[in-house]
Write a protein that holds these residues in place. Structure first.
Motif, PDB file in Angstrom:
ATOM      1  N   LYS A  32      38.615  30.144  59.722  1.00 39.01           N
ATOM      2  CA  LYS A  32      38.091  28.919  59.110  1.00 39.01           C
ATOM      3  C   LYS A  32      37.456  28.026  60.170  1.00 39.01           C
ATOM      4  O   LYS A  32      36.409  27.406  59.946  1.00 39.01           O
ATOM      5  N   THR A  37      34.527  25.319  56.750  1.00 37.12           N
ATOM      6  CA  THR A  37      35.257  25.333  55.477  1.00 37.12           C
ATOM      7  C   THR A  37      34.487  25.944  54.311  1.00 37.12           C
ATOM      8  O   THR A  37      35.015  26.814  53.609  1.00 37.12           O
ATOM      9  N   TYR A  40      34.090  29.693  54.752  1.00 40.71           N
ATOM     10  CA  TYR A  40      35.421  30.306  54.765  1.00 40.71           C
ATOM     11  C   TYR A  40      35.891  30.599  53.342  1.00 40.71           C
ATOM     12  O   TYR A  40      36.324  31.722  53.029  1.00 40.71           O
ATOM     13  N   TYR A  41      35.810  29.609  52.462  1.00 37.29           N
ATOM     14  CA  TYR A  41      36.302  29.792  51.093  1.00 37.29           C
ATOM     15  C   TYR A  41      35.390  30.693  50.270  1.00 37.29           C
ATOM     16  O   TYR A  41      35.861  31.427  49.391  1.00 37.29           O
ATOM     17  N   LEU A  44      36.375  34.079  51.322  1.00 36.56           N
ATOM     18  CA  LEU A  44      37.733  34.350  50.852  1.00 36.56           C
ATOM     19  C   LEU A  44      37.713  34.832  49.400  1.00 36.56           C
ATOM     20  O   LEU A  44      38.474  35.727  49.019  1.00 36.56           O
TER      21      LEU A  44
END
Length: 212
Positions: A32, A37, A40-41, A44
């Motif tokens: 991350k 952010t 990253y998500y 994910l």
């Protein structure tokens, strides 16, 4: 003239990292930190089937980990990752440290014992943190580096987890002759190392207990 190597006979303490010296996982926070952010998500979400298969024990730890690393770190230059890793070790890791684990580390250091970090976490951030915390050596998972210095997400060698931890500890021990060995961990993957040393301790709830 002595023809035999001089071994360091000091007691040695082997420390796992994630969950032992920290309160939880460090790899995902590092990823991350690297990509930011939003990315990253987004990644994910793409990886949710892989992570689901891993937690359902349908996918081996090392395979799942390399898929995740490829998604997040594939294409990065190793020098950039070490630079980011040093920043991560200075800015983020201090906020994650487990007081009980660090207290054990300081006790061994105060006794003059050699301390070795043994972790499945990545070399790109563990190296700088361990140097600052006065570990004599780091045994950990390393990223494979291509000819141009870029990484694909694959490991250099094996993931330093479970029985592989014990193998690397035993290999390290070939060049040493400690009079006593200690080890600290927090999961079943640390048990082979903990039972081998004779003075193994596992973190459960809020304290370390000896592994019989």
């Amino acid at each position: 003239m002595n023809q035999f190597p001089e071994f360091d006979a000091r007691p040695v303490a082997f420390f796992d990292f994630d969950g032992t010296l920290t309160t939880g996982d460090s790899l995902m926070p590092f990823l991350k930190f690297v990509v930011g952010t939003p990315i990253y998500y987004a990644k994910l979400a793409l990886l949710s089937p892989v992570l689901g298969a891993y937690y359902a024990k349908l996918l081996r730890n090392d395979i799942a980990k390399q898929i995740v690393l490829k998604q997040y770190l594939g294409g990065y230059h190793i020098d950039e990752l070490f630079t980011l890793g040093e920043r991560f070790s200075e800015e983020v890791i201090p906020t994650m440290l487990r007081p009980e684990g660090m207290e054990r580390l300081r006790w061994h250091q105060d006794q003059g014992h050699e301390c070795v970090l043994v972790s499945a976490s990545m070399n790109v951030y563990l190296k700088s943190w361990a140097k600052r915390e006065r570990f004599s050596e780091v045994i950990c998972t390393a990223l494979e580096v291509g000819k141009e210095g870029h990484v694909s997400g694959k490991f250099q060698g094996k993931n330093c987890h479970g029985k592989e931890k014990l193998k690397r500890v035993m290999k390290w021990q070939v060049n040493c002759s400690p009079i006593e060995m200690y080890a600290y961990g927090d999961t079943s993957g640390d048990i082979p190392m903990l039972t081998y040393v004779g003075n193994g301790f596992i973190f459960t709830k809020k304290s370390f207990r000896r592994v019989v």
